[in-house]
Design an enzyme around this catalytic site. Sequence first.
Site, short mmCIF file in Angstrom:
data_model
loop_
_atom_site.label_atom_id
_atom_site.label_comp_id
_atom_site.label_asym_id
_atom_site.label_seq_id
_atom_site.Cartn_x
_atom_site.Cartn_y
_atom_site.Cartn_z
N ASN A 131 0.87 -1.18 0.00
CA ASN A 131 0.00 0.00 0.00
C ASN A 131 0.90 1.23 0.00
OD1 ASN A 131 -1.79 2.06 0.48
ND2 ASN A 131 -2.38 1.39 2.53
N TRP A 132 1.01 1.84 -1.17
CA TRP A 132 1.94 2.97 -1.29
C TRP A 132 1.41 4.24 -0.63
CZ3 TRP A 132 3.81 2.80 -7.14
CH2 TRP A 132 4.44 1.57 -7.38
N LYS A 133 0.15 4.24 -0.26
CA LYS A 133 -0.49 5.43 0.32
C LYS A 133 -0.28 6.63 -0.61
CE LYS A 133 -0.16 3.25 4.79
NZ LYS A 133 -0.06 3.35 6.24
N HIS A 168 -9.50 1.32 4.96
CA HIS A 168 -8.22 1.49 5.66
C HIS A 168 -8.43 2.43 6.85
CE1 HIS A 168 -4.09 2.61 6.51
NE2 HIS A 168 -3.75 1.50 5.89
N GLU A 226 -6.80 4.81 7.88
CA GLU A 226 -6.60 6.24 7.56
C GLU A 226 -7.85 6.82 6.90
OE1 GLU A 226 -2.91 5.59 5.48
OE2 GLU A 226 -2.01 5.04 7.41
N GLU A 286 -5.21 -4.62 10.73
CA GLU A 286 -4.19 -3.60 10.93
C GLU A 286 -4.47 -2.87 12.24
OE1 GLU A 286 -2.32 -2.46 6.86
OE2 GLU A 286 -3.97 -1.10 7.28
N GLY A 317 2.78 2.53 10.85
CA GLY A 317 3.75 3.60 10.66
C GLY A 317 4.44 4.04 11.95
N SER A 373 3.66 -1.89 10.44
CA SER A 373 5.11 -1.97 10.66
C SER A 373 5.68 -3.35 10.35
CB SER A 373 5.47 -1.55 12.09
OG SER A 373 5.09 -0.20 12.32
N GLY A 418 3.03 -0.93 4.32
CA GLY A 418 3.11 0.49 4.02
C GLY A 418 4.56 0.89 3.73
N GLY A 419 5.22 1.38 4.74
CA GLY A 419 6.58 1.92 4.58
C GLY A 419 7.54 1.01 3.83
#
Length: 256
Positions: free
Chosen positions: A11-13, A97, A99, A169, A175, A215, A236-237
């Site tokens: 997930n590149w966000k 998600h 977010e 999640e 993150g 993470s 993510g990251g």
Amino acid sequence: MILRKKLIAGNWKMNKTPTDGVALVAELVTAIGKQTDVDVLVCPPFTGLESAGKALEGSTLKLGAQNMHFEANGAFTGEVSAPMLRALFATHVILGHSERRALFGEQDAFINKKVLAALKNQLRPILCVGETLAEREGGIALKVVQTQLEAGLEGVGKDQASTVIVAYEPVWAIGTGKVATTDQAQEVHAFIRGLLVKLYGDSIAQKVRILYGGSMKPANAPELLSQKDIDGGLIGGAALEARSFVDLVKAAAAVK
Ligand code: 13P
């Protein structure tokens, strides 16, 4: 027989221009574009979907979006629909998600409409669920996950349930570098599997993939991915760089 092939989804966000995305996909294609042990998915922002889709053509990588509207078209400024995603050869879409829930006010009933619209359009929804730190500390993590899961899947029939992917999640692990312990994660994954058994019966529930997100990194992935009910990761990251994402795919492939 492998019941559930592992899935590593990036997930590149809100990161990467189309040019940056193509460069990343090109590296991924070179490194892991032929392997079939693990399903691999990249989810660029809307603006990068078309170019990333072209860059991964001919490889085993798959393309997903990070969100969509439930209507097919109409006066919904700024939104994108399932048929539009399908036209760019996306096969998956992340929905609900945390977010989206926390920053854009998305609620369960709204997310459920998207899940149903995705399925209607042959897109596989990745339904995200997870509790906040306050909810975990208040002892209601499982209750929160249950509400989000059951509401998100309302109206999804047995014939379609096995194409849904669930992502657990924990919000406090996203993150933050604070990964859930393997026991914490497995406990919730097993709980989700149990809810799916109640909703759809055992044989369908055993086919649904439940991803962990929060993470996840090459260092902690082997232990998480070897848990009975953890069928992959929503990353993510560590999905923003080829090296770490490739290492995660390799970690998933190494789990027996
Ligand atoms: P991080 O891997 O950066 O914690 O993000 C997880 C996530 O939210 C994936 O959807």
